[in-house]
Scaffold this active site. Structure first.
Site, PDB file in Angstrom:
ATOM      1  N   SER A   1      46.240 152.219  14.862  1.00 50.23           N
ATOM      2  CA  SER A   1      47.567 152.056  14.111  1.00 50.23           C
ATOM      3  C   SER A   1      48.271 151.186  13.433  1.00 50.23           C
ATOM      4  CB  SER A   1      48.239 152.962  14.888  1.00 50.23           C
ATOM      5  OG  SER A   1      49.704 152.820  14.455  1.00 50.23           O
TER       6      SER A   1
ATOM      7  N   TYR B   1      54.350 155.504  21.669  1.00 51.52           N
ATOM      8  CA  TYR B   1      52.913 155.915  20.689  1.00 51.52           C
ATOM      9  C   TYR B   1      52.682 154.443  20.417  1.00 51.52           C
ATOM     10  CZ  TYR B   1      50.420 157.288  16.203  1.00 51.52           C
ATOM     11  OH  TYR B   1      49.669 157.248  14.687  1.00 51.52           O
TER      12      TYR B   1
END
Ligand code: NAD
Length: 282
Positions: free
Chosen positions: A164, A177
């Site tokens: 990500s 996250y």
């Protein structure tokens, strides 16, 4: 399905976790269209079954397997199912993941006046943090440990992780996250080195901001159409000035999985983000 690259995965078996979701269902369909037999694993059996039906209707070969990537027994059972049906694994995409409100702060920056009025860092609990971290990282470790056993024959096997933009710099509000996705990048390199003599290449893609149901609440107000201030910042920070589409990941995915195209690439994390991680904001 029209593929962005001319690859042939005939005779190869691909296992995809999170395959009922937006991005990994798209990747699973592409792998099937390239000739692979695809085992679609997800905690949501109905979601993967629907994708499998689409693949079968298009003439592909796929099975739906219910699997919680945090449950060791279910992972082992899923592996047995894949071995019974297809005999082995050549490709593994670790796709299951996502953020969860259980580990999200209301504001980007702490101010004392927020205490008692909104969710601050001090209101996050261990369970919520662990849940988000585990889905995005620990599950990947457990699934890889199980399915990489099929790949020890010395050649042409590939693991792809989904990193990500958080792998490079943490986004605000989502500490677990962000930390987990940084760990995904680190683990990708660790595995690449560890399996470098075993014929297993390990790479990752780092998608930027894509339009999917997971990101809908982040990008639009409750009415579903009014952009949030966060979406404004995202577009501002993305040199190409738009969100990506799930299909725009496929070129990178197929490239990194294909031995002919990327046989000397391992431990790489390829951003697919419209330039987001190349821009300092100034
Ligand atoms: P999604 O929510 O559409 O799909 C995630 C899938 O994972 C769902 O089908 C869900 O049922 C499954 N899942 C959740 N917990 C699971 C568990 N314990 N065991 C097995 N399956 C489980 O999400 P997406 O947008 O397709 O994201 C896929 C991956 O890409 C994730 O790792 C996400 O973090 C990453 N990613 C997404 C974006 C984005 O903009 N959408 C950007 C960067 C990275």
């Amino acid at each position: 399905m029209k593929l962005p690259l001319n690859v042939d995965f005939t005779g190869r078996v691909a296992v995809v976790t999170g395959a009922g979701g937006v991005l990994c269902s798209c990747m699973s369909k592409a792998l099937a269209a390239a000739g692979a037999k695809v085992a679609l694993l997800d905690i949501n059996q109905e979601a993967v079954q629907a994708v499998v039906e689409e693949i079968l209707a298009d003439g592909g070969d796929a099975i739906a397997v219910k699997c919680d990537i945090l449950n060791e027994e279910e992972i082992q059972k899923a592996h047995e199912t894949v071995l019974e049906k297809y005999g082995r694994t050549n490709i593994l995409i670790n796709g299951a993941g996502g953020n969860n409100p259980r580990c999200t702060t209301t504001s980007e920056v702490f101010e004392k006046s927020q205490l008692g009025n909104e969710k601050t860092f001090f209101d996050l609990d261990q369970d919520g943090f662990r849940f988000v971290f585990d889905i995005n990282f620990t599950g990947e470790f457990m699934v890889t440990k199980e399915f990489a056993k099929d790949m020890l024959d010395g050649g042409n096997n590939s693991i792809l992780n989904i990193a990500s933009v958080n792998t490079y710099l943490p986004l605000t509000k989502i500490p677990a996250y962000a930390a987990a996705k940084e760990a995904v990048g680190n683990f990708t390199k660790w595995l690449a080195m560890y399996f470098s003599k075993s014929g297993i290449r390990v790479n990752a893609i780092a998608p930027g901001f894509l339009s999917t149901h997971q990101t809908k609440a982040l990008f639009y107000e409750a009415d579903g159409v009014t952009p949030t201030p966060r979406l404004g910042k995202i577009i501002e920070g993305t040199p190409m000035k738009r969100l990506g589409k799930p299909e725009e990941l496929l070129g990178a995915v197929l490239f990194l999985l294909d031995e002919e195209a990327s046989g000397f690439i391992t431990g790489a994390i390829l951003p697919v983000d419209g330039g987001y991680t190349a821009y300092s904001g100034v």
